[in-house]
Design a protein around this motif. Structure first.
Motif, PDB file in Angstrom:
ATOM      1  N   PRO A   7      10.980  17.023  13.791  1.00 41.19           N
ATOM      2  CA  PRO A   7       9.690  17.626  13.423  1.00 41.19           C
ATOM      3  C   PRO A   7       9.746  18.395  12.102  1.00 41.19           C
ATOM      4  CG  PRO A   7      10.253  18.098  15.716  1.00 41.19           C
ATOM      5  CD  PRO A   7      11.482  17.546  15.078  1.00 41.19           C
ATOM      6  N   THR A   8      10.904  18.880  11.729  1.00 37.89           N
ATOM      7  CA  THR A   8      11.046  19.606  10.470  1.00 37.89           C
ATOM      8  C   THR A   8      10.725  18.712   9.280  1.00 37.89           C
ATOM      9  OG1 THR A   8      12.794  20.971  11.443  1.00 37.89           O
ATOM     10  CG2 THR A   8      12.643  20.923   9.030  1.00 37.89           C
ATOM     11  N   TYR A   9      11.136  17.463   9.373  1.00 40.99           N
ATOM     12  CA  TYR A   9      10.936  16.520   8.274  1.00 40.99           C
ATOM     13  C   TYR A   9       9.630  15.741   8.380  1.00 40.99           C
ATOM     14  CZ  TYR A   9      15.936  17.381   7.684  1.00 40.99           C
ATOM     15  OH  TYR A   9      17.162  17.976   7.510  1.00 40.99           O
ATOM     16  N   HIS A  10       9.027  15.740   9.572  1.00 37.74           N
ATOM     17  CA  HIS A  10       7.812  14.954   9.814  1.00 37.74           C
ATOM     18  C   HIS A  10       6.753  15.849  10.468  1.00 37.74           C
ATOM     19  CE1 HIS A  10      11.424  12.323  10.113  1.00 37.74           C
ATOM     20  NE2 HIS A  10      10.746  11.627   9.231  1.00 37.74           N
ATOM     21  N   PRO A  11       6.195  16.789   9.710  1.00 37.39           N
ATOM     22  CA  PRO A  11       5.315  17.803  10.304  1.00 37.39           C
ATOM     23  C   PRO A  11       3.932  17.319  10.687  1.00 37.39           C
ATOM     24  CG  PRO A  11       5.468  18.108   7.924  1.00 37.39           C
ATOM     25  CD  PRO A  11       6.445  17.034   8.277  1.00 37.39           C
TER      26      PRO A  11
ATOM     27  N   THR B 131       0.268  14.679   0.998  1.00 41.31           N
ATOM     28  CA  THR B 131      -0.188  15.756   0.129  1.00 41.31           C
ATOM     29  C   THR B 131       0.186  15.566  -1.334  1.00 41.31           C
ATOM     30  OG1 THR B 131       1.839  16.988   0.684  1.00 41.31           O
ATOM     31  CG2 THR B 131      -0.141  17.447   1.991  1.00 41.31           C
ATOM     32  N   ARG B 132       0.942  14.526  -1.660  1.00 43.29           N
ATOM     33  CA  ARG B 132       1.354  14.308  -3.050  1.00 43.29           C
ATOM     34  C   ARG B 132       0.208  13.760  -3.892  1.00 43.29           C
ATOM     35  NH1 ARG B 132       5.981  11.287  -5.168  1.00 43.29           N
ATOM     36  NH2 ARG B 132       5.780  12.866  -6.801  1.00 43.29           N
ATOM     37  N   ASP B 133       0.155  14.229  -5.135  1.00 41.46           N
ATOM     38  CA  ASP B 133      -0.862  13.757  -6.066  1.00 41.46           C
ATOM     39  C   ASP B 133      -0.272  12.590  -6.863  1.00 41.46           C
ATOM     40  OD1 ASP B 133      -3.034  13.446  -7.701  1.00 41.46           O
ATOM     41  OD2 ASP B 133      -2.576  15.157  -9.006  1.00 41.46           O
ATOM     42  N   ILE B 134      -0.434  11.372  -6.330  1.00 40.83           N
ATOM     43  CA  ILE B 134       0.062  10.178  -6.997  1.00 40.83           C
ATOM     44  C   ILE B 134      -1.054   9.143  -7.075  1.00 40.83           C
ATOM     45  CG2 ILE B 134       2.446  10.522  -6.208  1.00 40.83           C
ATOM     46  CD1 ILE B 134       1.931   8.289  -4.112  1.00 40.83           C
ATOM     47  N   GLN B 135      -0.846   8.131  -7.866  1.00 39.09           N
ATOM     48  CA  GLN B 135      -1.805   7.031  -7.958  1.00 39.09           C
ATOM     49  C   GLN B 135      -1.721   6.191  -6.683  1.00 39.09           C
ATOM     50  OE1 GLN B 135      -3.980   6.426 -10.570  1.00 39.09           O
ATOM     51  NE2 GLN B 135      -4.867   4.847  -9.254  1.00 39.09           N
ATOM     52  N   ARG B 136      -2.745   6.301  -5.846  1.00 38.76           N
ATOM     53  CA  ARG B 136      -2.751   5.575  -4.565  1.00 38.76           C
ATOM     54  C   ARG B 136      -3.361   4.189  -4.745  1.00 38.76           C
ATOM     55  NH1 ARG B 136       0.396   8.472  -0.806  1.00 38.76           N
ATOM     56  NH2 ARG B 136       0.106  10.695  -1.292  1.00 38.76           N
ATOM     57  N   ARG B 137      -2.839   3.257  -3.950  1.00 43.18           N
ATOM     58  CA  ARG B 137      -3.334   1.898  -4.078  1.00 43.18           C
ATOM     59  C   ARG B 137      -3.110   1.117  -2.789  1.00 43.18           C
ATOM     60  NH1 ARG B 137      -1.545  -2.484  -8.757  1.00 43.18           N
ATOM     61  NH2 ARG B 137      -3.258  -3.955  -8.389  1.00 43.18           N
ATOM     62  N   HIS B 138      -4.112   0.357  -2.427  1.00 45.36           N
ATOM     63  CA  HIS B 138      -4.011  -0.598  -1.323  1.00 45.36           C
ATOM     64  C   HIS B 138      -4.323  -1.962  -1.905  1.00 45.36           C
ATOM     65  CE1 HIS B 138      -4.606  -2.529   2.593  1.00 45.36           C
ATOM     66  NE2 HIS B 138      -5.676  -3.083   2.056  1.00 45.36           N
ATOM     67  N   LEU B 139      -3.373  -2.882  -1.856  1.00 45.12           N
ATOM     68  CA  LEU B 139      -3.568  -4.195  -2.449  1.00 45.12           C
ATOM     69  C   LEU B 139      -4.469  -5.061  -1.573  1.00 45.12           C
ATOM     70  CD1 LEU B 139       0.024  -5.198  -3.664  1.00 45.12           C
ATOM     71  CD2 LEU B 139      -1.722  -3.842  -4.852  1.00 45.12           C
TER      72      LEU B 139
ATOM     73  N   ALA C 167       0.843  -1.198   0.000  1.00 41.02           N
ATOM     74  CA  ALA C 167       0.000   0.000   0.000  1.00 41.02           C
ATOM     75  C   ALA C 167       0.878   1.248   0.000  1.00 41.02           C
ATOM     76  CB  ALA C 167      -0.920   0.012   1.221  1.00 41.02           C
ATOM     77  N   ASN C 168       0.403   2.291  -0.689  1.00 41.01           N
ATOM     78  CA  ASN C 168       1.102   3.580  -0.642  1.00 41.01           C
ATOM     79  C   ASN C 168       0.205   4.699  -0.123  1.00 41.01           C
ATOM     80  OD1 ASN C 168      -0.601   4.015  -2.805  1.00 41.01           O
ATOM     81  ND2 ASN C 168       1.036   4.292  -4.335  1.00 41.01           N
ATOM     82  N   ILE C 169      -0.959   4.336   0.419  1.00 35.78           N
ATOM     83  CA  ILE C 169      -1.809   5.316   1.101  1.00 35.78           C
ATOM     84  C   ILE C 169      -1.146   5.646   2.429  1.00 35.78           C
ATOM     85  CG2 ILE C 169      -4.100   5.751   2.078  1.00 35.78           C
ATOM     86  CD1 ILE C 169      -5.157   3.596   0.123  1.00 35.78           C
ATOM     87  N   CYS C 170      -1.038   6.933   2.758  1.00 38.69           N
ATOM     88  CA  CYS C 170      -0.286   7.306   3.963  1.00 38.69           C
ATOM     89  C   CYS C 170      -0.827   8.574   4.593  1.00 38.69           C
ATOM     90  CB  CYS C 170       1.196   7.476   3.619  1.00 38.69           C
ATOM     91  SG  CYS C 170       2.254   7.550   5.084  1.00 38.69           S
ATOM     92  N   MET C 171      -0.879   8.587   5.927  1.00 39.48           N
ATOM     93  CA  MET C 171      -1.358   9.728   6.696  1.00 39.48           C
ATOM     94  C   MET C 171      -0.253  10.729   6.996  1.00 39.48           C
ATOM     95  SD  MET C 171      -3.477   7.500   9.515  1.00 39.48           S
ATOM     96  CE  MET C 171      -3.922   8.954  10.476  1.00 39.48           C
ATOM     97  N   ASN C 172       0.999  10.346   6.715  1.00 39.17           N
ATOM     98  CA  ASN C 172       2.131  11.174   7.126  1.00 39.17           C
ATOM     99  C   ASN C 172       2.551  12.176   6.047  1.00 39.17           C
ATOM    100  OD1 ASN C 172       2.485   9.867   9.694  1.00 39.17           O
ATOM    101  ND2 ASN C 172       3.348   8.122   8.587  1.00 39.17           N
ATOM    102  N   GLY C 173       3.249  13.190   6.484  1.00 40.12           N
ATOM    103  CA  GLY C 173       3.703  14.233   5.560  1.00 40.12           C
ATOM    104  C   GLY C 173       5.203  14.324   5.473  1.00 40.12           C
ATOM    105  N   CYS C 174       5.892  13.184   5.521  1.00 42.04           N
ATOM    106  CA  CYS C 174       7.359  13.177   5.471  1.00 42.04           C
ATOM    107  C   CYS C 174       7.832  13.898   4.213  1.00 42.04           C
ATOM    108  CB  CYS C 174       7.886  11.749   5.500  1.00 42.04           C
ATOM    109  SG  CYS C 174       7.176  10.745   6.815  1.00 42.04           S
ATOM    110  N   ARG C 175       8.615  14.939   4.373  1.00 41.79           N
ATOM    111  CA  ARG C 175       8.916  15.845   3.266  1.00 41.79           C
ATOM    112  C   ARG C 175       9.756  15.196   2.179  1.00 41.79           C
ATOM    113  NH1 ARG C 175      12.000  20.403   5.621  1.00 41.79           N
ATOM    114  NH2 ARG C 175      11.956  21.123   3.452  1.00 41.79           N
ATOM    115  N   TYR C 176      10.472  14.139   2.505  1.00 41.56           N
ATOM    116  CA  TYR C 176      11.383  13.506   1.565  1.00 41.56           C
ATOM    117  C   TYR C 176      10.776  12.297   0.863  1.00 41.56           C
ATOM    118  CZ  TYR C 176      11.523  10.889   5.868  1.00 41.56           C
ATOM    119  OH  TYR C 176      11.131  10.213   6.989  1.00 41.56           O
ATOM    120  N   CYS C 177       9.551  11.914   1.214  1.00 42.48           N
ATOM    121  CA  CYS C 177       8.992  10.616   0.814  1.00 42.48           C
ATOM    122  C   CYS C 177       8.003  10.735  -0.339  1.00 42.48           C
ATOM    123  CB  CYS C 177       8.308   9.960   2.015  1.00 42.48           C
ATOM    124  SG  CYS C 177       7.647   8.310   1.643  1.00 42.48           S
ATOM    125  N   GLY C 178       8.089   9.785  -1.262  1.00 43.21           N
ATOM    126  CA  GLY C 178       7.173   9.752  -2.383  1.00 43.21           C
ATOM    127  C   GLY C 178       5.744   9.430  -2.000  1.00 43.21           C
TER     128      GLY C 178
END
Length: 358
Positions: A184-188, A90-98, A75-86
């Motif tokens: 906290p800077t990277y994980h807001p 907030t990213r507009d990507i094709q989300r999927r949960h297998l 799965a790539n659905i995620c509640m977090n806002g890690c600034r470095y992570c795909g």
């Protein structure tokens, strides 16, 4: 013991320089640019050969082994806002949960490719990625004769206990950065914004019956030397407390990140190699893991010195393996640099005198 107490114990360990004196007093010398790199690599190679050599199945000669694994993203659905992570929320990507059936399609492909070691990964989505969901997948892996490990969001002790009962006792978790002020800077936003909850994860896993701990930090977020020391101290603390049957270490570097994210610390190849060699000398029996983020040339170089566990033919998007047939790919966590298939990497390893193992 409460989460706060566990976190306090770990955080005390992160600054406990007695570990440095007892286990890695030479670390700073090894990491200095004026310490001959070739000498350090030779020391690491000899230590790796001492602990990771096996009989070649063809010639019977004693050679270094390289264990291969495959990451399986469910799965790539995620509640977090890690600034470095795909996968950031907030990213507009094709989300999927297998679904479980879709996970089985992924396992079919990996089984055909003769992968035995499978690392299960998901984003942080507690609505869909439940303990029951994880356990169903892990039981299926075990049924197929695979050796599962998890790299999933931090869980409660009861969840880890259920997964251990399902046949998985190996956890990998990247703290990302051990610098509590920068964290906290990277994980807001999201559950991952809690430094204490994340730093105490191994304690909960250990209490739940896990006995293999995989450590990692994301190079580029903070001072790499200080980060390495903290990770090594955490490993020493957990080794003393839980006596795990095994440990591993990984040092992924941020190569590409979404948006305009820029790394604060650039880790050049020289220091990167030194850090891996130092880990081998301090933890001689531990697996050292190398990411497909790195180039073919650098991966090949490190295979000959200290790396013992590596991925091949990887996908970092849910359903990526089966999508090779359908062309229906989803959003990936990070781009792959080394695109060699398992067969291609195995051929290269054998040609260079190493023994690939499933």
């Amino acid at each position: 013991m409460s989460i706060a107490e566990d976190a306090a114990d770990v955080k005390n360990a992160l600054i406990n320089t007695e570990y440095d004196k007892k286990y890695f007093s030479e670390l700073e010398d090894w990491l200095r640019a004026d310490f001959p790199l070739e000498e350090l690599v030779t020391l690491a190679r000899k230590k790796t050969e001492e602990h990771f050599s096996v009989a070649d199945p063809v010639t019977g000669e004693k050679r270094r082994r390289m264990r291969l694994f495959a990451p399986l993203y469910a799965a790539n659905i995620c509640m977090n806002g890690c600034r470095y992570c795909g996968f950031q929320k907030t990213r507009d990507i094709q989300r999927r949960h297998l679904s479980f059936e879709e996970v089985c399609l992924e396992l079919d492909v990996l089984e055909q490719r003769k992968f035995k070691n499978i690392l299960l990964l998901t984003g942080e989505d507690p609505l869909h990625c439940t303990t029951d969901y994880y356990c169903q997948i892990l039981r299926e892996m075990v049924r197929r004769g695979m050796s599962p490990a998890v790299e999933i969001p931090p869980q409660k002790v009861s969840s880890y206990a259920a997964m251990a009962e399902a046949g998985c006792r190996a956890i990998t978790l990247f703290q990302e950065t051990y610098d509590e002020k920068l964290y906290p800077t990277y994980h807001p936003i999201g559950p991952k914004s809690s430094f204490d909850w994340r730093i105490a994860t191994y304690d909960r896993a250990g209490e739940g019956g896990f006995d293999f701990f995989g450590f990692g930090m994301l190079l580029g977020l903070a001072d790499p030397v200080a980060e390495l020391k903290r990770m090594m101290r955490q490993a020493c603390y957990l080794r003393d407390r839980y006596q795990p049957v095994g440990m591993s270490f990984s040092l992924p570097r941020i190569r590409q990140a979404p948006g305009n994210f820029q790394t604060e610390w650039n880790v050049e190849d020289d220091l990167f190699i030194r850090m891996y060699c130092a880990l081998r000398l301090v933890f001689p029996k531990s697996e050292l893991v190398l990411s497909t983020r790195e180039t073919v040339a650098l991966r090949n170089q490190l295979y000959h010195s200290c790396i013992t566990y590596t991925s091949a033919g990887s996908h970092t998007d849910p359903g990526g393996y089966y999508a090779e047939k359908t062309g229906k790919f989803s959003g990936a966590q990070f781009p792959i640099t080394d695109h060699r298939t398992k067969e291609q990497l195995e051929e290269w390893l054998r040609h260079d005198g190493l023994v690939p193992m499933d």
